[in-house]
Write a protein that holds these residues in place. Structure first.
Motif, PDB file in Angstrom:
ATOM      1  N   ALA A  39       0.810  -1.217   0.000  1.00 39.76           N
ATOM      2  CA  ALA A  39       0.000   0.000   0.000  1.00 39.76           C
ATOM      3  C   ALA A  39       0.844   1.268   0.000  1.00 39.76           C
ATOM      4  O   ALA A  39       0.584   2.191  -0.788  1.00 39.76           O
ATOM      5  N   LEU A  40       1.846   1.354   0.854  1.00 41.44           N
ATOM      6  CA  LEU A  40       2.678   2.554   0.916  1.00 41.44           C
ATOM      7  C   LEU A  40       3.369   2.809  -0.422  1.00 41.44           C
ATOM      8  O   LEU A  40       3.378   3.939  -0.909  1.00 41.44           O
ATOM      9  N   ASP A  41       3.919   1.762  -1.029  1.00 39.78           N
ATOM     10  CA  ASP A  41       4.576   1.913  -2.333  1.00 39.78           C
ATOM     11  C   ASP A  41       3.610   2.471  -3.369  1.00 39.78           C
ATOM     12  O   ASP A  41       3.969   3.364  -4.147  1.00 39.78           O
ATOM     13  N   GLU A  42       2.377   1.968  -3.379  1.00 44.02           N
ATOM     14  CA  GLU A  42       1.391   2.437  -4.361  1.00 44.02           C
ATOM     15  C   GLU A  42       0.957   3.871  -4.076  1.00 44.02           C
ATOM     16  O   GLU A  42       0.749   4.649  -5.002  1.00 44.02           O
ATOM     17  N   ALA A  51      -6.295   6.357   1.106  1.00 46.75           N
ATOM     18  CA  ALA A  51      -6.121   4.907   1.078  1.00 46.75           C
ATOM     19  C   ALA A  51      -7.314   4.281   1.780  1.00 46.75           C
ATOM     20  O   ALA A  51      -7.643   4.643   2.907  1.00 46.75           O
ATOM     21  N   LEU A  52      -7.976   3.360   1.091  1.00 50.81           N
ATOM     22  CA  LEU A  52      -9.096   2.613   1.639  1.00 50.81           C
ATOM     23  C   LEU A  52      -8.587   1.204   1.883  1.00 50.81           C
ATOM     24  O   LEU A  52      -8.335   0.453   0.935  1.00 50.81           O
ATOM     25  N   GLY A  63      -3.870  -4.217   7.195  1.00 49.78           N
ATOM     26  CA  GLY A  63      -4.202  -2.861   6.787  1.00 49.78           C
ATOM     27  C   GLY A  63      -3.892  -1.856   7.883  1.00 49.78           C
ATOM     28  O   GLY A  63      -3.581  -0.700   7.604  1.00 49.78           O
ATOM     29  N   ILE A  64      -3.939  -2.293   9.135  1.00 49.92           N
ATOM     30  CA  ILE A  64      -3.608  -1.416  10.266  1.00 49.92           C
ATOM     31  C   ILE A  64      -2.125  -1.046  10.209  1.00 49.92           C
ATOM     32  O   ILE A  64      -1.754   0.120  10.372  1.00 49.92           O
ATOM     33  N   VAL A  65      -1.266  -2.031   9.964  1.00 48.56           N
ATOM     34  CA  VAL A  65       0.168  -1.762   9.846  1.00 48.56           C
ATOM     35  C   VAL A  65       0.432  -0.857   8.644  1.00 48.56           C
ATOM     36  O   VAL A  65       1.194   0.115   8.739  1.00 48.56           O
ATOM     37  N   ALA A  66      -0.218  -1.146   7.519  1.00 52.85           N
ATOM     38  CA  ALA A  66      -0.054  -0.313   6.323  1.00 52.85           C
ATOM     39  C   ALA A  66      -0.515   1.114   6.596  1.00 52.85           C
ATOM     40  O   ALA A  66       0.131   2.076   6.168  1.00 52.85           O
ATOM     41  N   ILE A  88     -13.236  -3.438  16.400  1.00 50.26           N
ATOM     42  CA  ILE A  88     -11.797  -3.235  16.549  1.00 50.26           C
ATOM     43  C   ILE A  88     -11.427  -1.769  16.372  1.00 50.26           C
ATOM     44  O   ILE A  88     -10.308  -1.439  16.051  1.00 50.26           O
ATOM     45  N   THR A  89     -12.374  -0.874  16.593  1.00 54.82           N
ATOM     46  CA  THR A  89     -12.087   0.540  16.386  1.00 54.82           C
ATOM     47  C   THR A  89     -10.940   1.021  17.257  1.00 54.82           C
ATOM     48  O   THR A  89     -10.204   1.921  16.867  1.00 54.82           O
ATOM     49  N   PHE A  90     -10.766   0.431  18.448  1.00 52.55           N
ATOM     50  CA  PHE A  90      -9.684   0.870  19.325  1.00 52.55           C
ATOM     51  C   PHE A  90      -8.322   0.602  18.681  1.00 52.55           C
ATOM     52  O   PHE A  90      -7.384   1.361  18.872  1.00 52.55           O
ATOM     53  N   ILE A  91      -8.210  -0.450  17.881  1.00 58.20           N
ATOM     54  CA  ILE A  91      -6.960  -0.740  17.182  1.00 58.20           C
ATOM     55  C   ILE A  91      -6.757   0.259  16.055  1.00 58.20           C
ATOM     56  O   ILE A  91      -5.663   0.773  15.846  1.00 58.20           O
ATOM     57  N   ALA A  92      -7.813   0.551  15.317  1.00 57.06           N
ATOM     58  CA  ALA A  92      -7.722   1.516  14.219  1.00 57.06           C
ATOM     59  C   ALA A  92      -7.321   2.893  14.740  1.00 57.06           C
ATOM     60  O   ALA A  92      -6.503   3.581  14.139  1.00 57.06           O
ATOM     61  N   ARG A  93      -7.878   3.290  15.864  1.00 59.63           N
ATOM     62  CA  ARG A  93      -7.507   4.587  16.442  1.00 59.63           C
ATOM     63  C   ARG A  93      -6.030   4.608  16.826  1.00 59.63           C
ATOM     64  O   ARG A  93      -5.359   5.617  16.670  1.00 59.63           O
ATOM     65  N   ALA A  94      -5.512   3.484  17.310  1.00 56.52           N
ATOM     66  CA  ALA A  94      -4.103   3.408  17.704  1.00 56.52           C
ATOM     67  C   ALA A  94      -3.178   3.601  16.504  1.00 56.52           C
ATOM     68  O   ALA A  94      -2.057   4.074  16.651  1.00 56.52           O
ATOM     69  N   ALA A  95      -3.643   3.274  15.321  1.00 59.57           N
ATOM     70  CA  ALA A  95      -2.841   3.448  14.102  1.00 59.57           C
ATOM     71  C   ALA A  95      -2.983   4.857  13.541  1.00 59.57           C
ATOM     72  O   ALA A  95      -2.390   5.177  12.521  1.00 59.57           O
ATOM     73  N   HIS A  96      -3.773   5.706  14.194  1.00 57.44           N
ATOM     74  CA  HIS A  96      -3.986   7.098  13.798  1.00 57.44           C
ATOM     75  C   HIS A  96      -4.613   7.216  12.418  1.00 57.44           C
ATOM     76  O   HIS A  96      -4.267   8.114  11.649  1.00 57.44           O
TER      77      HIS A  96
END
Length: 178
Positions: A39-42, A51-52, A63-66, A88-96
């Motif tokens: 994802a980052l490369d693209e 990015a979706l 996708g969280i790491v990306a 899992i919104t708490f994980i998504a928030r942690a990834a900003h």
């Protein structure tokens, strides 16, 4: 023009999203991938502004790491995380990430979330009231699994680290989030 990179491992859903988004006069899909590791490369190659990202993608990529990598390198790029996984919104928030959406929303809702995210608004579903209400009742193994989930480890990585089967990890995650 909103330039979008889509990362979704399910081919039919990825193709449908790309077709729907490309039909919008203010949106263009500049890349469509099955593996979040690219994802980052693209984003960099295409000049994407959004990015979706699905949470779980091919080759156990996250996708969280990306999302975290994209935001670290290009904070101006808006990131919308989508998933079918429960709460899992708490994980998504942690990834900003900028917004989070469950895959059960309608197409018009998703397009609206992308547009509002591009305008600087964030969308996150309300957390379930009970997600941590029984936190004191978690076993030591469940606490270890939850810690590793928050570190964006895959089920496979968690299973290896804790010497469990992937099925056992999946069952514990379901119990934690129940």
């Amino acid at each position: 023009m909103i330039k979008i990179v889509i990362v979704e491992d399910q081919t039919m859903l990825r193709d449908s999203l790309a077709q729907t988004i490309d039909a919008q006069p203010d949106m263009e899909v500049v890349a469509s991938l099955a593996d979040a590791a690219f994802a980052l490369d693209e984003v960099e190659k295409t000049g994407a502004t959004c990015a979706l990202l699905d949470v779980c993608t091919e080759n156990d990529s996250s996708g969280i790491v990306a999302a975290r990598r994209i935001k670290e390198s290009h904070p101006e790029v808006r990131v919308v995380i989508m998933t079918g996984m429960p709460e899992i919104t708490f994980i998504a928030r942690a990834a900003h990430v900028d917004s989070f959406v469950y895959k059960n929303v309608g197409t018009n809702d998703l397009l609206g979330i992308i547009r509002s995210t591009m305008e600087g608004y964030s969308t996150f579903p309300r957390a379930q009231q009970s997600i941590f209400s029984d936190a004191a009742a978690l076993t030591d193994v469940e606490v270890d699994i939850l810690r590793l989930v928050c570190e964006t480890k895959t089920r496979k990585e968690i299973a290896q680290e804790l010497f469990l089967s992937e099925g056992t990890v999946k069952r514990h995650i379901s119990e934690i989030l129940a």
